[in-house]
Design a protein around this motif. Structure first.
Motif, short mmCIF file in Angstrom:
data_model
loop_
_atom_site.label_atom_id
_atom_site.label_comp_id
_atom_site.label_asym_id
_atom_site.label_seq_id
_atom_site.Cartn_x
_atom_site.Cartn_y
_atom_site.Cartn_z
N ASN A 27 29.23 54.71 51.42
CA ASN A 27 29.22 55.61 50.27
C ASN A 27 30.51 56.42 50.21
N LYS A 28 30.65 57.19 49.14
CA LYS A 28 31.82 58.05 48.94
C LYS A 28 33.11 57.25 48.92
N VAL A 29 33.14 56.22 48.11
CA VAL A 29 34.31 55.36 47.99
C VAL A 29 34.77 55.34 46.53
N SER A 30 36.06 55.40 46.31
CA SER A 30 36.60 55.30 44.96
C SER A 30 37.26 53.93 44.78
N LEU A 31 37.36 53.51 43.54
CA LEU A 31 37.93 52.19 43.22
C LEU A 31 39.04 52.32 42.19
N ASP A 32 40.12 51.59 42.41
CA ASP A 32 41.20 51.47 41.43
C ASP A 32 41.53 49.99 41.28
N LEU A 33 41.46 49.51 40.06
CA LEU A 33 41.75 48.11 39.75
C LEU A 33 42.84 48.12 38.69
N THR A 34 44.02 47.60 39.04
CA THR A 34 45.17 47.67 38.14
C THR A 34 45.92 46.35 38.12
N VAL A 35 46.69 46.16 37.06
CA VAL A 35 47.56 44.99 36.95
C VAL A 35 48.84 45.26 37.74
N PRO A 36 49.30 44.33 38.56
CA PRO A 36 50.57 44.53 39.29
C PRO A 36 51.71 44.83 38.32
N LYS A 37 52.64 45.64 38.75
CA LYS A 37 53.75 46.03 37.88
C LYS A 37 54.52 44.83 37.36
N ALA A 38 54.68 43.81 38.19
CA ALA A 38 55.45 42.64 37.78
C ALA A 38 54.79 41.87 36.65
N LEU A 39 53.49 42.11 36.39
CA LEU A 39 52.77 41.37 35.36
C LEU A 39 52.46 42.20 34.12
N ARG A 40 52.90 43.44 34.08
CA ARG A 40 52.49 44.33 32.99
C ARG A 40 53.26 44.08 31.69
N GLN A 41 54.48 43.64 31.78
CA GLN A 41 55.29 43.47 30.58
C GLN A 41 54.72 42.37 29.69
#
Length: 230
Positions: A27-41
Motif C-alpha cells: 500500500n501507499k504507492v504512487s504511479l507515474d506512466l509517461t511517454v519517453p522524451k525521445a517519443l514525444r515529438q
C-alpha cells in the motif's frame, strides 16, 4: 500492459487469472506512466498518474490499483516479460521508487503509435526492495521457461516457487562445502528489507549455476511427465 483491464472483486481486491498467484501487495504507492522524451515529438500527450494506491506483484503481472480511481485510470497491469530495464532508486529528497519501461498491449488503452512507456512506482512507506527482488526472481524464471519452450517446442507451466536466495552463514554455524541445489533451495528467505541483514556483494562461486541446474531439473522432469501422458 493495459489500462483499466484488471478485474476487481466487490471489496476492491484483484481477481487473479488462471494459474496466477499474488506474491506481493504493498500500500501507499504512487504511479507515474509517461511517454519517453525521445517519443514525444509529433504525438498526442499521454500520461497517467495516481498519488496513492496499491501495487501488486503476481506470478504473471505487475498490477496497480489507485485508491481513488478515475475514468482514465481505474487499474493498471503489465506483463512481467513486457517490463524492461527495471531498477530501484532513491532521489536526494523523497521516497525510493522502482522504474522501468513497459510495452503496451494491443487494445490495452494506450494509443497504438506509442511503442513503450516509462513506468514509475514510488513506495511512500517502504517495500521497494521486496518488490524489486521478487520481480527479478519472477522475470528470471519466466525468461528461462520461455527459452526452454522455444528450444523444445512444448508448453511448460512456470514453476510457482521462487528461486532460492543466497543466505550468508551465521556465526557459530557450520555447513558442508558441497551443497546440492536442493539444500540451497531449502534455505529460508529474508526479503522484508534491504537493511535487515548485511550480505556480501556477491553469492559464493557456482551459486548461480546451482540455481539454474535446480530449475532445469524441475522443468526437464515436467517435460518428461507431459510426454508420458501424451
Amino acid at each position: 500492459m493495459s489500462i483499466n483491464w484488471v478485474t476487481l472483486r466487490d471489496n476492491g481486491d484483484i481477481v487473479p487469472l488462471d494459474n496466477e498467484r499474488i506474491r506481493l501487495r504493498i500500500n501507499k504507492v504512487s504511479l507515474d506512466l509517461t511517454v519517453p522524451k525521445a517519443l514525444r515529438q509529433g504525438r498526442e500527450p499521454f500520461s497517467r498518474k495516481s498519488d496513492n494506491g496499491t501495487a501488486y506483484l503476481t506470478t504473471r503481472r505487475v498490477i496497480y490499483i489507485p485508491s481513488q480511481p478515475t475514468p482514465e485510470l481505474k487499474s493498471f497491469q503489465a506483463w512481467i516479460l513486457d517490463c524492461q530495464d527495471s531498477y530501484v532508486h532513491s532521489p536526494l529528497i523523497g521516497a525510493w521508487y522502482w522504474a522501468g519501461t513497459v510495452r503496451p498491449s494491443p487494445g490495452g488503452g494506450v494509443p497504438p503509435d506509442i511503442p513503450r512507456l516509462n513506468l514509475k512506482l514510488t513506495f511512500r512507506e517502504g517495500g521497494h526492495y521486496d518488490f524489486y527482488q521478487r520481480f527479478e526472481e519472477l522475470k528470471e524464471r519466466m525468461e528461462h521457461v520461455r527459452q526452454l519452450q522455444q528450444e523444445t517446442g512444448q508448453f511448460i507451466n512456470i514453476p510457482d516457487e521462487p528461486l532460492p536466495t543466497y543466505e550468508p552463514r551465521q556465526p557459530g554455524t557450520s555447513e558442508s562445502n558441497n551443497l546440492d541445489p536442493n539444500t540451497l533451495a531449502s534455505r529460508s528467505r529474508s526479503t522484508s528489507s534491504a537493511s535487515q541483514n548485511i550480505r556480501p556483494d556477491e553469492p559464493p562461486p557456482a551459486y548461480e549455476e546451482a540455481q539454474a541446474q535446480q530449475l532445469s531439473m524441475r522443468l526437464e522432469g515436467h517435460i518428461r511427465d507431459e510426454e508420458e501422458r501424451s
